[in-house]
Design a protein around this motif. Structure first.
Motif, PDB file in Angstrom:
ATOM      1  N   GLU A  23      25.363 -80.128 -24.085  1.00 62.35           N
ATOM      2  CA  GLU A  23      26.338 -79.604 -25.062  1.00 62.35           C
ATOM      3  C   GLU A  23      25.580 -79.122 -26.303  1.00 62.35           C
ATOM      4  OE1 GLU A  23      29.645 -82.344 -25.632  1.00 62.35           O
ATOM      5  OE2 GLU A  23      29.741 -81.717 -27.769  1.00 62.35           O
ATOM      6  N   ARG A  24      24.600 -79.927 -26.727  1.00 64.47           N
ATOM      7  CA  ARG A  24      23.821 -79.562 -27.929  1.00 64.47           C
ATOM      8  C   ARG A  24      23.042 -78.280 -27.668  1.00 64.47           C
ATOM      9  NH1 ARG A  24      19.482 -79.729 -31.174  1.00 64.47           N
ATOM     10  NH2 ARG A  24      19.682 -80.809 -33.191  1.00 64.47           N
ATOM     11  N   ALA A  25      22.459 -78.166 -26.464  1.00 60.82           N
ATOM     12  CA  ALA A  25      21.673 -76.971 -26.114  1.00 60.82           C
ATOM     13  C   ALA A  25      22.542 -75.720 -26.166  1.00 60.82           C
ATOM     14  CB  ALA A  25      21.066 -77.151 -24.726  1.00 60.82           C
ATOM     15  N   ALA A  34      23.747 -65.983 -33.000  1.00 59.06           N
ATOM     16  CA  ALA A  34      24.299 -65.663 -34.330  1.00 59.06           C
ATOM     17  C   ALA A  34      23.183 -65.267 -35.298  1.00 59.06           C
ATOM     18  CB  ALA A  34      25.065 -66.873 -34.864  1.00 59.06           C
ATOM     19  N   LYS A  35      22.047 -65.968 -35.220  1.00 55.05           N
ATOM     20  CA  LYS A  35      20.926 -65.641 -36.115  1.00 55.05           C
ATOM     21  C   LYS A  35      20.366 -64.260 -35.796  1.00 55.05           C
ATOM     22  CE  LYS A  35      18.654 -69.707 -35.635  1.00 55.05           C
ATOM     23  NZ  LYS A  35      17.682 -70.810 -35.909  1.00 55.05           N
ATOM     24  N   ARG A  36      20.286 -63.952 -34.502  1.00 55.42           N
ATOM     25  CA  ARG A  36      19.774 -62.616 -34.121  1.00 55.42           C
ATOM     26  C   ARG A  36      20.709 -61.530 -34.641  1.00 55.42           C
ATOM     27  NH1 ARG A  36      17.820 -64.816 -29.529  1.00 55.42           N
ATOM     28  NH2 ARG A  36      15.608 -64.363 -29.061  1.00 55.42           N
ATOM     29  N   ARG A  52      13.039 -69.988 -35.591  1.00 59.51           N
ATOM     30  CA  ARG A  52      12.813 -71.388 -35.962  1.00 59.51           C
ATOM     31  C   ARG A  52      13.151 -71.573 -37.443  1.00 59.51           C
ATOM     32  NH1 ARG A  52       8.272 -74.219 -37.973  1.00 59.51           N
ATOM     33  NH2 ARG A  52       8.417 -76.459 -37.551  1.00 59.51           N
ATOM     34  N   ASP A  53      13.803 -72.673 -37.756  1.00 56.96           N
ATOM     35  CA  ASP A  53      14.173 -72.956 -39.150  1.00 56.96           C
ATOM     36  C   ASP A  53      13.632 -74.341 -39.522  1.00 56.96           C
ATOM     37  OD1 ASP A  53      17.185 -72.575 -41.126  1.00 56.96           O
ATOM     38  OD2 ASP A  53      15.372 -73.768 -41.494  1.00 56.96           O
ATOM     39  N   PRO A  54      12.389 -74.434 -40.007  1.00 59.30           N
ATOM     40  CA  PRO A  54      11.764 -75.743 -40.259  1.00 59.30           C
ATOM     41  C   PRO A  54      12.518 -76.588 -41.274  1.00 59.30           C
ATOM     42  CG  PRO A  54      10.192 -73.946 -40.604  1.00 59.30           C
ATOM     43  CD  PRO A  54      11.512 -73.325 -40.311  1.00 59.30           C
ATOM     44  N   ARG A  56      15.747 -76.658 -41.705  1.00 59.96           N
ATOM     45  CA  ARG A  56      16.883 -77.261 -40.993  1.00 59.96           C
ATOM     46  C   ARG A  56      16.386 -78.386 -40.079  1.00 59.96           C
ATOM     47  NH1 ARG A  56      21.735 -79.460 -40.122  1.00 59.96           N
ATOM     48  NH2 ARG A  56      22.355 -79.359 -37.920  1.00 59.96           N
ATOM     49  N   GLU A  57      15.260 -78.172 -39.411  1.00 59.67           N
ATOM     50  CA  GLU A  57      14.742 -79.212 -38.519  1.00 59.67           C
ATOM     51  C   GLU A  57      14.415 -80.471 -39.315  1.00 59.67           C
ATOM     52  OE1 GLU A  57      11.605 -77.940 -35.960  1.00 59.67           O
ATOM     53  OE2 GLU A  57      12.774 -76.281 -35.124  1.00 59.67           O
ATOM     54  N   ARG A  58      13.829 -80.263 -40.486  1.00 55.74           N
ATOM     55  CA  ARG A  58      13.449 -81.434 -41.277  1.00 55.74           C
ATOM     56  C   ARG A  58      14.706 -82.169 -41.764  1.00 55.74           C
ATOM     57  NH1 ARG A  58       9.628 -81.567 -46.416  1.00 55.74           N
ATOM     58  NH2 ARG A  58       9.314 -83.808 -46.520  1.00 55.74           N
ATOM     59  N   VAL A  84      13.990 -82.873 -28.747  1.00 50.16           N
ATOM     60  CA  VAL A  84      15.309 -82.268 -28.508  1.00 50.16           C
ATOM     61  C   VAL A  84      15.377 -80.899 -29.169  1.00 50.16           C
ATOM     62  CG1 VAL A  84      17.779 -82.441 -29.073  1.00 50.16           C
ATOM     63  CG2 VAL A  84      16.539 -84.442 -28.195  1.00 50.16           C
ATOM     64  N   MET A  85      14.918 -80.818 -30.421  1.00 52.99           N
ATOM     65  CA  MET A  85      14.994 -79.528 -31.126  1.00 52.99           C
ATOM     66  C   MET A  85      13.961 -78.544 -30.585  1.00 52.99           C
ATOM     67  SD  MET A  85      15.985 -80.249 -35.070  1.00 52.99           S
ATOM     68  CE  MET A  85      14.763 -81.500 -35.442  1.00 52.99           C
ATOM     69  N   SER A  86      12.803 -79.062 -30.179  1.00 55.38           N
ATOM     70  CA  SER A  86      11.793 -78.173 -29.583  1.00 55.38           C
ATOM     71  C   SER A  86      12.360 -77.533 -28.317  1.00 55.38           C
ATOM     72  CB  SER A  86      10.527 -78.988 -29.271  1.00 55.38           C
ATOM     73  OG  SER A  86       9.534 -78.171 -28.694  1.00 55.38           O
ATOM     74  N   LEU A  91      15.186 -72.456 -25.939  1.00 54.22           N
ATOM     75  CA  LEU A  91      16.291 -71.727 -25.287  1.00 54.22           C
ATOM     76  C   LEU A  91      16.717 -70.521 -26.130  1.00 54.22           C
ATOM     77  CD1 LEU A  91      18.456 -74.803 -24.240  1.00 54.22           C
ATOM     78  CD2 LEU A  91      16.947 -73.439 -22.773  1.00 54.22           C
ATOM     79  N   GLU A  92      16.467 -70.633 -27.442  1.00 52.87           N
ATOM     80  CA  GLU A  92      16.841 -69.522 -28.336  1.00 52.87           C
ATOM     81  C   GLU A  92      15.767 -68.425 -28.307  1.00 52.87           C
ATOM     82  OE1 GLU A  92      18.098 -72.731 -31.705  1.00 52.87           O
ATOM     83  OE2 GLU A  92      17.979 -70.659 -32.366  1.00 52.87           O
ATOM     84  N   GLN A  93      14.490 -68.910 -28.321  1.00 50.68           N
ATOM     85  CA  GLN A  93      13.369 -67.951 -28.448  1.00 50.68           C
ATOM     86  C   GLN A  93      12.071 -68.716 -28.165  1.00 50.68           C
ATOM     87  OE1 GLN A  93      12.122 -67.059 -32.547  1.00 50.68           O
ATOM     88  NE2 GLN A  93      12.421 -64.879 -32.062  1.00 50.68           N
TER      89      GLN A  93
END
Ligand SMILES: O=C(O)C(=O)C[C@]1(C(=O)O)C=C[C@@H](O)C=C1
Length: 372
Positions: A23-25, A34-36, A52-54, A56-58, A84-86, A91-93
């Motif tokens: 679901e998260r993926a 949306a970002k593209r 990648r949004d570091p 946001r990840e942090r 998980v985020m990696s 999947l996004e890019q």
């Protein structure tokens, strides 16, 4: 309750976790689209934006680490959600990251700590190779060391930052512990040769002089190369990370042999763009002063008058002409802060060259306890 019954409950729980990960993926993929779309709307041409949004990840990792008050170990929360985020980002890019190799070096560990195992890594044999990979777009990001708390600046990294159109996007400060590693059959008393990178040998110089005064010190291209040499030498040992013992099947003869307990190496993430303002930032800067009396004092005054704190100031030969020097500065603040902008404007009158090498979030030192 029986082990079988508990394991059945674990299996059911794992399936729920897997459903939530899927679901998260899906949500991450939607965010990627949306970002593209937003980037395309804003920029009709130009290279594809890095999704990648570091920051946001942090924020995700900090929030979850703070929430982790339950049974699951807090340090493991970061490692789990790092992957998980990696995975979601992949999947996004695809994320291509160049690092100074070979395998098993602290630089590779720093890269894996930051980007996780779903990133696609490109090992470079030299620091120039990392810069070239980012410059050509072969990698979106690059990881190299920029300074060590014992040995000072990695001068080639500084020179290449000054020269090129690659900037600092992030930093990571690793507390570096060196150990003495050897093959299983090599007792400490029979060590006659010690292999390692010159920086690692220098960081352990006092310990080696005291504990292995008769040993020959053999410089290698990396601590990984040192570990490989130790595997081949029945009277040899390597100075490398304790984690390298795990990677190369070596035995740890002595731990924490670096002369300074707080021996840290600062790594930088290289990219085409630096970071947005976070309010807890660092800006790296290079400048050369005019050949005029008091020029350097005017530069330092420009920072002082605007209340800009300098955390590093050193000079480097300019690579342009003999006896011509460039100054490297790290200051606290983002290049878009009003006081930093005013200081930069003021110092330009005393300088032949001013180059911002990047603004990025400051990060506290971390100690890796396992191979990322
Ligand atoms: O929030 C985003 O921008 C996402 O792309 C999602 C996500 C995530 O998995 O949480 C993934 C990659 C980004 O670097 C940051 C966060």
């Amino acid at each position: 309750m029986s082990i079988e019954s508990l394991r059945a409950q674990i299996d059911a729980t794992d399936e729920r976790i897997l459903e939530l990960l899927n679901e998260r993926a899906s949500l991450a993929v939607a965010i990627g689209h949306a970002k593209r779309a937003a980037h395309t709307a804003a920029n009709k041409e130009g290279a594809e934006k890095l999704l990648r949004d570091p920051e946001r990840e942090r924020a995700v990792l900090d929030r979850l680490s703070a929430l982790a008050k339950g049974q699951f170990p807090q340090h493991a929360v970061r490692a789990v959600f790092r992957e998980v985020m990696s995975g979601c980002l992949s999947l996004e890019q695809p994320l291509h990251v160049a690092f100074l190799g070979p395998e098993g070096t602290f630089t590779q560990m720093a890269a894996r700590y930051l980007f996780g195992l779903s990133a696609q890594y490109r090992e470079a044999a030299t620091i120039e190779g990392v810069f070239d990979a980012v410059r050509t777009g072969d990698a979106a990001l690059g990881v190299v060391a920029i300074e060590n708390s014992t040995e000072g600046s990695v001068t080639l990294t500084a020179d290449l930052l000054i020269e090129g159109n690659v900037v600092v996007r992030e930093e990571l400060v690793l507390l570096i512990e060196h150990a003495l590693l050897a093959r299983d059959s090599v007792p400490f008393s029979s060590v006659q040769r010690v292999y390692s990178h010159p920086q690692a040998l220098a960081q352990c110089r006092g310990w080696l002089t005291k504990n292995l005064p008769g040993a020959q010190l053999v410089q290698t291209a990396s601590t990984t190369a040192a570990a490989r040499q130790a595997l081949l030498d029945t009277a040899g040992a390597a100075v490398a990370s304790p984690l390298a013992a795990e990677l190369h099947g070596l035995t740890i003869l002595r731990e924490r042999i670096q002369d300074r307990t707080e021996n840290a190496t600062r790594f930088v993430v290289l990219g085409k763009e630096d970071a947005p303002r976070t309010g807890r930032d660092r800006t790296s800067l290079a400048f050369s002063v005019k050949d005029e009396r008091g020029a350097l004092r005017r530069v330092l005054s420009a920072f002082e008058e605007e209340g800009v704190n300098l955390s590093r100031l050193e000079s480097r030969p300019s690579q342009q002409k003999p006896w011509d020097y460039v100054f490297l500065v790290d200051l606290e603040g983002h290049r878009t802060d009003d006081n930093v902008q005013r200081a930069l404007e003021n110092l330009r009158s005393a300088c032949d060259m001013v180059k911002v090498l990047g603004s990025y979030a400051r990060r506290d030192p971390i100690r890796l306890t396992s191979i990322p």
